[in-house]
Write a protein that holds these residues in place. Sequence first.
Motif, mmCIF file in Angstrom:
data_model
loop_
_atom_site.group_PDB
_atom_site.id
_atom_site.type_symbol
_atom_site.label_atom_id
_atom_site.label_comp_id
_atom_site.label_asym_id
_atom_site.label_seq_id
_atom_site.Cartn_x
_atom_site.Cartn_y
_atom_site.Cartn_z
ATOM 1 N N UNK A 66 0.875 -1.127 -0.294
ATOM 2 C CA UNK A 66 -0.036 -0.060 -0.166
ATOM 3 C C UNK A 66 1.312 1.426 0.151
ATOM 4 N N UNK A 67 1.809 0.976 0.920
ATOM 5 C CA UNK A 67 2.859 2.644 0.710
ATOM 6 C C UNK A 67 3.605 2.745 -0.545
ATOM 7 N N UNK A 68 3.416 2.282 -1.514
ATOM 8 C CA UNK A 68 4.121 1.875 -2.641
ATOM 9 C C UNK A 68 3.131 2.895 -3.620
ATOM 10 N N UNK A 69 1.798 1.718 -3.120
ATOM 11 C CA UNK A 69 1.323 2.362 -4.322
ATOM 12 C C UNK A 69 0.632 3.307 -4.531
ATOM 13 N N UNK A 70 0.274 4.118 -3.069
ATOM 14 C CA UNK A 70 -0.186 5.205 -2.707
ATOM 15 C C UNK A 70 0.905 6.358 -3.024
ATOM 16 N N UNK A 71 2.141 5.961 -3.556
ATOM 17 C CA UNK A 71 2.997 6.874 -4.430
ATOM 18 C C UNK A 71 3.120 6.848 -5.607
ATOM 19 N N UNK A 72 2.109 6.185 -5.932
ATOM 20 C CA UNK A 72 2.143 5.939 -7.565
ATOM 21 C C UNK A 72 1.518 7.356 -8.439
ATOM 22 N N UNK A 73 1.825 7.734 -9.560
ATOM 23 C CA UNK A 73 1.466 8.379 -10.643
ATOM 24 C C UNK A 73 0.009 7.937 -11.362
ATOM 25 N N UNK A 74 -0.671 8.464 -11.261
ATOM 26 C CA UNK A 74 -2.163 7.625 -11.318
ATOM 27 C C UNK A 74 -1.689 7.455 -13.165
ATOM 28 N N UNK A 75 -1.041 7.989 -13.967
ATOM 29 C CA UNK A 75 -0.456 7.789 -15.287
ATOM 30 C C UNK A 75 0.209 6.669 -15.572
ATOM 31 N N UNK A 76 1.227 5.800 -14.489
ATOM 32 C CA UNK A 76 1.536 4.643 -14.659
ATOM 33 C C UNK A 76 0.980 3.344 -14.577
ATOM 34 N N UNK A 77 -0.431 3.959 -13.413
ATOM 35 C CA UNK A 77 -0.997 2.564 -12.983
ATOM 36 C C UNK A 77 -1.989 2.760 -13.868
ATOM 37 N N UNK A 78 -2.539 3.559 -14.816
ATOM 38 C CA UNK A 78 -3.593 3.167 -15.648
ATOM 39 C C UNK A 78 -2.991 2.770 -16.643
ATOM 40 N N UNK A 96 -6.465 5.486 -3.857
ATOM 41 C CA UNK A 96 -6.405 6.868 -2.848
ATOM 42 C C UNK A 96 -6.633 5.889 -1.894
ATOM 43 N N UNK A 97 -7.605 4.342 -2.080
ATOM 44 C CA UNK A 97 -7.329 3.624 -0.867
ATOM 45 C C UNK A 97 -6.313 3.724 -0.224
ATOM 46 N N UNK A 98 -5.104 3.305 -1.117
ATOM 47 C CA UNK A 98 -3.698 2.413 -0.784
ATOM 48 C C UNK A 98 -2.908 4.033 0.571
ATOM 49 N N UNK A 114 -16.517 -1.388 9.055
ATOM 50 C CA UNK A 114 -16.384 -0.810 9.042
ATOM 51 C C UNK A 114 -15.494 0.521 8.965
ATOM 52 N N UNK A 115 -14.404 0.031 9.130
ATOM 53 C CA UNK A 115 -13.123 0.026 8.480
ATOM 54 C C UNK A 115 -12.911 -0.087 6.974
ATOM 55 N N UNK A 116 -13.385 -1.474 6.486
ATOM 56 C CA UNK A 116 -13.356 -1.356 5.087
ATOM 57 C C UNK A 116 -13.265 -0.375 4.034
ATOM 58 N N UNK A 117 -14.819 -0.330 4.556
ATOM 59 C CA UNK A 117 -15.658 1.037 3.536
ATOM 60 C C UNK A 117 -15.327 1.722 3.226
ATOM 61 N N UNK A 118 -14.698 2.925 4.989
ATOM 62 C CA UNK A 118 -14.120 3.320 4.979
ATOM 63 C C UNK A 118 -12.779 4.152 3.873
ATOM 64 N N UNK A 119 -12.393 2.906 3.132
ATOM 65 C CA UNK A 119 -11.196 3.371 2.657
ATOM 66 C C UNK A 119 -12.130 4.247 0.713
ATOM 67 N N UNK A 120 -11.687 4.582 -0.135
ATOM 68 C CA UNK A 120 -11.717 5.315 -0.852
ATOM 69 C C UNK A 120 -12.021 4.082 -2.035
#
Length: 217
Positions: A66-78, A96-98, A114-120
């Motif tokens: 999650x830490x690495x995906x959180x820092x990802x550039x959207x275009x690279x993931x796309x 966003x969830x990451x 409850x915690x899971x559905x709080x994630x984007x």
Amino acid sequence: MEPTAELKAKARKIHQKLRTLYPEAECELDFHNPFEVLISTVLSAQCTDKKVNAVTPELFRKYPTAAELAEAEPAAVEQIIKSLGLYKNKAKSIISASRDMVARYGSDVPKSMEELVSLAGVGRKTANCVLVNAFDLPGIMVDTHCIRLSNRLGLTEEKKPEKIEAELKALLSPRVWGKFSHRIILHGRRVCFARSPDCANCTLRSLCNYFSELERG
């Protein structure tokens, strides 16, 4: 409203038949840990598991946490998930969830609804998939197959996923919720199709309201 004893008995009979048909039923997404379960499930919306499994090896090789995906550039993931439907929205959701997991849960996938559905980007269906497949906790995964079959079989008349989830939970023991979900989903994929269901080869037809109506003409 509390379901009738008759309807509970019918639900148990349906699950017994499904258990005979699919004794080893399990999630058809490829994963190795809770993070991969969550991300793969978000990606599977309006898409086949096979297509998701084709892109996740590269995705998780590049962003294994999650830490690495959180820092990802959207275009690279796309670019990695471009073959999937709604790939721009999905890239945004999994990043966003990451970020939410990093900020709130120390990069870990939380273990409660409850915690899971709080994630984007995480709804109840995805949350239940994580509870069942990542943590072996009770949950009912209400996807399009589950909705269709639950209505055809007469287990519920509801159309909204949350209400269907609640009604199915009232019919069955929590210990079988996850397996029931996997089995009814498999039956929807293999037999009870949205169009032209294979009623002639369906072992549930004696318990099915939809088939009974067809027989009556």
